[in-house]
Enzyme design. Structure first.
Site, PDB file in Angstrom:
ATOM      1  N   GLY A  47       1.186  -1.467   0.053  1.00  0.00           N
ATOM      2  CA  GLY A  47       0.254   0.366   0.097  1.00  0.00           C
ATOM      3  C   GLY A  47       0.881   1.089   0.119  1.00  0.00           C
ATOM      4  N   GLN A  52       3.425  10.187   1.222  1.00  0.00           N
ATOM      5  CA  GLN A  52       4.467   9.613   0.761  1.00  0.00           C
ATOM      6  C   GLN A  52       5.424   9.892  -0.029  1.00  0.00           C
ATOM      7  OE1 GLN A  52       2.602   5.385   1.968  1.00  0.00           O
ATOM      8  NE2 GLN A  52       4.688   5.572   2.480  1.00  0.00           N
ATOM      9  N   CYS A 106       6.576  -0.165   7.075  1.00  0.00           N
ATOM     10  CA  CYS A 106       5.904   0.743   6.088  1.00  0.00           C
ATOM     11  C   CYS A 106       7.565   1.798   4.889  1.00  0.00           C
ATOM     12  CB  CYS A 106       5.798   2.479   6.734  1.00  0.00           C
ATOM     13  SG  CYS A 106       5.229   4.062   6.429  1.00  0.00           S
ATOM     14  N   LEU A 107       7.124   1.998   3.617  1.00  0.00           N
ATOM     15  CA  LEU A 107       8.406   2.331   3.119  1.00  0.00           C
ATOM     16  C   LEU A 107       8.564   3.760   3.265  1.00  0.00           C
ATOM     17  CD1 LEU A 107       5.826   1.449  -0.243  1.00  0.00           C
ATOM     18  CD2 LEU A 107       8.019   0.283   0.361  1.00  0.00           C
ATOM     19  N   HIS A 148      -3.724   1.499   8.052  1.00  0.00           N
ATOM     20  CA  HIS A 148      -1.832   2.418   7.866  1.00  0.00           C
ATOM     21  C   HIS A 148      -2.105   3.235   6.469  1.00  0.00           C
ATOM     22  CE1 HIS A 148       2.379   1.194   7.504  1.00  0.00           C
ATOM     23  NE2 HIS A 148       2.084   2.065   7.064  1.00  0.00           N
ATOM     24  N   GLU A 149      -2.922   2.681   5.752  1.00  0.00           N
ATOM     25  CA  GLU A 149      -2.599   4.014   4.734  1.00  0.00           C
ATOM     26  C   GLU A 149      -3.799   6.090   5.133  1.00  0.00           C
ATOM     27  OE1 GLU A 149      -0.323   3.900   3.031  1.00  0.00           O
ATOM     28  OE2 GLU A 149      -0.107   1.161   3.142  1.00  0.00           O
ATOM     29  N   HIS A 152      -1.968   7.111   7.496  1.00  0.00           N
ATOM     30  CA  HIS A 152      -0.863   8.854   6.104  1.00  0.00           C
ATOM     31  C   HIS A 152      -1.676   9.701   6.008  1.00  0.00           C
ATOM     32  CE1 HIS A 152       3.281   6.422   5.916  1.00  0.00           C
ATOM     33  NE2 HIS A 152       2.801   4.928   5.693  1.00  0.00           N
TER      34      HIS A 152
HETATM   35 NI    NI Z   1       3.284   3.278   5.235  1.00  0.00          NI
END
Ligand code: NI
Length: 187
Positions: A47, A52, A106-107, A148-149, A152
């Site tokens: 995701g 991000q 998380c990226l 999670h997304e 963000h």
């Molecule tokens: Ni993340």
């Protein structure tokens, strides 16, 4: 279509609430979503949220392979994506408590993983790139990724949801421990 650079924890865009998208059918939103899908595929993520890639707008993409859902939830499942959700809204279906604890990465926080409490089941709503309303229910890992997304979009990273920071770890340490434990279990 392009793979975009992913910003990391500490960048101000990751700490602010993102703006609603006034017109989800606008060509620039479609372009952004296509680039976000390229980016999440290139990063081998499940995701990605627009902040991000340093765009403070309420767009998320999900790409969860069926085998990952099976692995996480231990049940047969269908792949969830790639799926674009504009202006997503979540509503818990199992009360206000976030009672399901699971590992997340998380990226924007490369190398780390943490045990994060989330709602197990939720209802989600949003709009697709053609302006159609999307509503659905999610549970388990799919619900976790959605939370999670959407976090963000509110300037929240997963460590801020953690209740036990001793479970914030380097991913390779966790893997090493899991291997050690499985060896023990085999003896
Ligand atoms: Ni993340």
């Amino acid at each position: 279509m392009a793979v975009l650079p992913i910003i990391r924890m500490g960048h101000p865009t990751l700490r602010r609430a993102a703006d609603p998208v006034p017109d989800p059918t606008a060509p620039e939103v479609r372009r952004l979503a296509a680039d976000m899908i390229d980016t999440v595929l290139a990063a081998d993520g499940v995701g990605l949220a627009a902040p991000q890639v340093d765009r403070s707008v309420r767009v998320i993409v999900l790409d969860i392979p069926a085998e990952r859902l099976r692995e996480e939830d231990g049940e047969p499942a269908e792949a969830q994506g790639p799926e674009v959700l504009v202006n997503p809204v979540l509503e818990p279906l199992d009360g206000p408590e976030r009672g399901a604890v699971g590992w997340e990465a998380c990226l924007s926080i490369p190398g780390l993983v943490g045990a994060v409490p989330r709602w197990e089941r939720l209802r989600f709503a949003g709009v697709d790139l053609d302006g159609r309303e999307i509503v659905g229910e999610a549970h388990g890992f799919h619900a976790r990724v959605l939370q999670h997304e959407v976090d963000h979009l509110d300037g929240i990273l997963y460590p801020q949801r953690m209740t036990d920071l001793s479970l914030l770890m380097f991913a390779d340490e966790l893997e090493r421990q899991a291997e050690a434990e499985s060896v023990e279990g085999d003896i």
